[in-house]
Design a protein around this motif. Structure first.
Motif, PDB file in Angstrom:
ATOM      1  N   HIS A   1     -18.882  17.978 -44.936  1.00  0.00           N
ATOM      2  CA  HIS A   1     -18.634  16.749 -45.544  1.00  0.00           C
ATOM      3  C   HIS A   1     -18.327  16.847 -47.308  1.00  0.00           C
ATOM      4  O   HIS A   1     -17.337  16.190 -47.788  1.00  0.00           O
ATOM      5  N   GLU A   2     -19.021  17.686 -47.739  1.00  0.00           N
ATOM      6  CA  GLU A   2     -18.676  18.235 -49.368  1.00  0.00           C
ATOM      7  C   GLU A   2     -17.125  18.791 -49.378  1.00  0.00           C
ATOM      8  O   GLU A   2     -16.685  18.254 -50.310  1.00  0.00           O
TER       9      GLU A   2
ATOM     10  N   HIS B   1     -14.994  15.808 -49.645  1.00  0.00           N
ATOM     11  CA  HIS B   1     -14.848  15.351 -50.950  1.00  0.00           C
ATOM     12  C   HIS B   1     -13.955  16.120 -51.833  1.00  0.00           C
ATOM     13  O   HIS B   1     -13.325  15.713 -52.825  1.00  0.00           O
TER      14      HIS B   1
ATOM     15  N   GLU C   1     -17.516   7.988 -49.145  1.00  0.00           N
ATOM     16  CA  GLU C   1     -18.500   8.610 -48.085  1.00  0.00           C
ATOM     17  C   GLU C   1     -18.292   8.798 -46.628  1.00  0.00           C
ATOM     18  O   GLU C   1     -18.493   9.742 -46.062  1.00  0.00           O
TER      19      GLU C   1
ATOM     20  N   HIS D   1     -24.000   5.030 -51.539  1.00  0.00           N
ATOM     21  CA  HIS D   1     -23.635   5.597 -50.192  1.00  0.00           C
ATOM     22  C   HIS D   1     -24.078   4.423 -49.067  1.00  0.00           C
ATOM     23  O   HIS D   1     -24.814   3.516 -49.615  1.00  0.00           O
TER      24      HIS D   1
END
Ligand SMILES: [Zn+2]
Lengths: 346, 372
Positions: free
Chosen positions: B228-229, B232, B283, B330
């Motif tokens: 997930h990061e 980003h 997100e 979020h």
């Protein structure tokens, strides 16, 4: 003889001017905004009447456009460097402190010299040093020693009013600083009351909901959910706006109510702070609810009430004023100041 | 012949007067008795543009002035003086209701376009072109500030760190940027600070806080967080947020022209709503990308959902009451978890619930905005 000020602008009329202005601004990528501003100012000044004559706004659009272009370049420079290199913030603060007195002075002066009534222009004359004392030194003092905020406020008000003149005759205001302190004390108490009210309301809602939930949990019934963070933020925002408007209106009443114009004339301002607070808060709500379309009506509504509460006690028939010889002024200071949202009026 | 008032040069003193265009395009102003007050060549006269029903003003070179409420008369007088009637087109536009309605449509369409397309696209364009050196400086400064206020040196054992780093490298090998693009950093989170968390910084540095580690029950859970990061980082979401946050007020100021007159709240609230919508769409995108990475590694995205729910439980038990808000950064945890569990099977066709914004928050996807 007392002359009341009256505002004759109409909501639908200004709405049409405003929406055409916005559309043209969008289509010209912002260039038309300078002309839009001139038309807007002319509309508001031209519909404000004192003793049967309206005020007039004389600024040239291209000067405003130039100022706006410079302001935009500075804004972009500031934003980019503030994001990418926060170290440069110190440099920007120093630059702002150095430029601020000049900006304040030219912004107020540009507005004054481009305003006329009965063919005579207003004027504003203050030295760089006076502007520096009022807007840099006293602002720093007020920020570091909170109890001195009302005192600094009075210095700003004196700076603004006492350097204005009309047809070569000076405006002057004078009042005891104790009255400014009293107004700020009201404001402080109102903020405390607001916080208490919000906490109490939140508590009441939560306990009511818990009770309802216990009671209703056996029946298939959608749970009532409320968005507490947003509700609290909105209540705080609107409440804070009300208090700020309330205080600002009382200060304006005080400052303008004690203002005299050479020749035995004096000004009056008796707007109800409750009423102005209500108008501003409800205007904000309606503007948000209509995606901004209520904005022109909001401005007219506020001007109608606010302008109508000013008056002039004239000692003569006001027939004997003549303009001073004025040099043309640049709009750059005013527009930069306007762009960075620095309001220096009352 | 136009009726009005003549003001003596630079003076408030005036008399009722009439103006007309005389022989040779000369403006002649006379009082009620017919005595001539001024006679000026039309060329030297400056007239104001027509605006609503405001009185029209003729400025004479000596500082005298003639004004009249008769706008049509003033237009005729200007034509007789051989002058162009300025502001006539704008005035016509402002009077015609079809034009007003057209303007309204243009304004609303432009506002929609700016918010939903132009600002996100411009932010992404800028984010992609931000030099890595700049992203690196920003990262250093952010991390320095965080270390001062919310974070401290890690207290994880060397063995735990080594294991997390190994998992991190596995995920990196399956992510878009490859192994060299990301760097894992461990930090102890001070009480009352960021809590069990992980976040991406602009140059690819990913920070994991110590309190997240004990919550992890299965390797693929933390691998999901890393994926997930990394998404980003791939999309430079951090930079995009910063650019969007500075573009929004600048554009609003340019269009409305009068920042000082816009009541503060009316400008601030739409900004917050827009920011929260951009952030939520980032997100969701990171969750989707993370799920895709896990599937490529032969793992189940639903593990990420388990960890999300466990984190929320551990945080909400404590002094924080866990509040849901539509303006949060979020999407709600239940929603994210449900979506991730769907992704076990494969990428989901977007079925956002657009008709109940109190559940999902305001999502730009509902307005047709697709992140890419
Ligand atoms: Zn994220």
């Amino acid at each position: 003889m007392t002359h009341a000020v009256a505002f004759h602008g109409k909501g639908t009329e200004y709405f049409r001017i405003w929406i055409v202005n916005v559309a043209l601004t969008v289509m010209t990528l912002g260039i038309y905004s300078a002309w839009a501003k001139v038309r807007t100012q002319r509309y508001f000044y031209g519909n404000t009447y004192l003793a049967g004559h309206s005020f007039e706004y004389h600024a040239k659009a291209w000067r405003i456009l130039l100022g706006r272009a410079i302001a935009l370049v500075l804004l972009v420079g500031y934003t980019v460097s503030a994001i990418l290199l926060p170290v440069t913030m110190g440099m920007w603060i120093l630059l702002l402190a150095a430029a601020l007195p000049w900006l304040v002075r030219s912004a107020i002066r540009f507005n004054a010299r481009n305003t006329s009534w009965r063919n005579v222009r207003f004027n504003f004359q203050a030295s760089f040093f006076e502007a520096f004392m009022a807007y840099v030194v006293w602002s720093v003092v007020a920020v570091s020693v909170f109890p001195l905020i009302p005192y600094a406020r009075r210095i700003h008000d004196y700076f603004y009013v006492n350097h204005h003149s009309f047809g070569g005759r000076k405006f002057a205001t004078d009042f005891s600083v104790g009255r400014t302190y009293l107004i700020y004390l009201y404001g402080f108490l109102a903020i405390v009351a607001l916080l208490v009210a919000i906490i109490a309301a939140a508590f009441a809602i939560i306990s009511a909901q818990t009770y309802l939930h216990d009671f209703l949990s056996h029946i298939p019934f959608p749970a009532i959910t409320l968005d507490y963070p947003v509700l609290t933020a909105v209540a705080l925002g609107l409440g804070g706006l009300f208090v700020a408007t309330f205080v600002a209106t009382m200060v304006t009443n005080l400052v303008i109510g004690n203002t005299t114009l050479e020749g035995g004339h004096s000004l009056a301002s008796n707007a109800s702070p409750w009423r102005v607070g209500w108008i501003v808060v409800s205007n904000t709500v309606l503007t948000l609810a209509t995606l901004g379309l209520f904005y022109p009506f909001a401005r007219i509504r506020l001007a109608r009430y606010r302008m109508g509460r000013y008056a002039l006690h004239a000692a003569s028939d006001l027939d004997d004023f003549t303009s001073e010889a004025l040099a043309q002024q640049s709009a750059i200071g005013q527009e930069i100041a306007g762009f960075f949202d620095l309001g220096f009026g009352l | 012949m136009v009726e009005g008032r003549y003001f003596y040069p630079n003076a408030t003193h005036f008399v009722e007067a009439r103006a007309e265009a005389g022989e040779g395009r000369v403006l002649r102003i006379a009082d009620g008795a017919g005595a001539v007050l001024a006679e000026v060549p039309g060329k030297a006269v400056r007239a104001t543009a027509r605006l609503a029903s405001l009185p029209r003003r003729f400025d004479l070179p000596d500082g005298a002035r003639f004004d009249t409420p008769d706008n049509d008369g003033a237009d005729a007088l200007l034509r007789a003086l051989g002058k162009t009637v300025s502001g006539r087109i704008t005035d016509r536009l402002e009077r015609a209701w079809p034009v007003v309605i057209l303007s309204l449509v243009i304004t609303l369409a432009a506002g929609y376009y700016l918010l939903v397309q132009a600002i996100p696209a411009a932010s992404e364009w800028l984010a992609r072109r931000t030099p890595p050196a700049v992203a690196h400086i920003m990262t250093e400064q952010t991390l320095m500030a965080l270390d001062r206020f919310a974070l401290g040196p890690t207290k994880l054992s060397a063995a735990d760190q080594a294991r997390a780093t190994k998992l991190f490298q596995d995920v990196a090998a399956h992510s878009r940027g490859g192994q060299g693009a990301y760097r894992l950093v461990f930090r102890h989170d001070k009480p009352g600070g960021v809590g069990p968390n992980a976040f991406a910084l602009p140059d690819g540095t990913i920070v994991m806080t110590d309190s997240l580690w004990p919550l992890v029950k299965d390797d693929s859970e933390i691998e999901g967080v890393f994926a997930h990061e990394m998404s980003h980082v791939d999309h430079a979401h951090g930079l995009q947020r910063i650019y969007a946050a500075s573009l929004f007020p600048a554009i609003l100021a340019l269009v409305t022209g009068d920042v000082s007159n816009v009541s503060q709240m009316t400008a601030v609230l739409p900004g917050i709503i827009a920011q929260s919508a951009y952030s939520r769409s980032f997100e969701t995108q990171a969750d989707d990308d993370g799920a895709a990475t896990l599937r490529r590694m032969g793992l189940k995205p639903s593990h990420m959902a388990d960890l999300l729910e466990r984190i929320e439980k551990s945080v909400c038990k404590k002094d924080h009451p866990c509040v849901k808000s539509w303006l949060g950064d979020h999407p709600d945890t239940d929603l994210r978890a449900a979506r991730l569990r769907h992704e076990d099977i494969g990428p989901i066709d977007d079925h956002l619930n657009c008709w109940e914004p109190w559940k999902t928050g305001i999502s730009l996807r509902c307005l047709g905005f697709t992140a890419n």
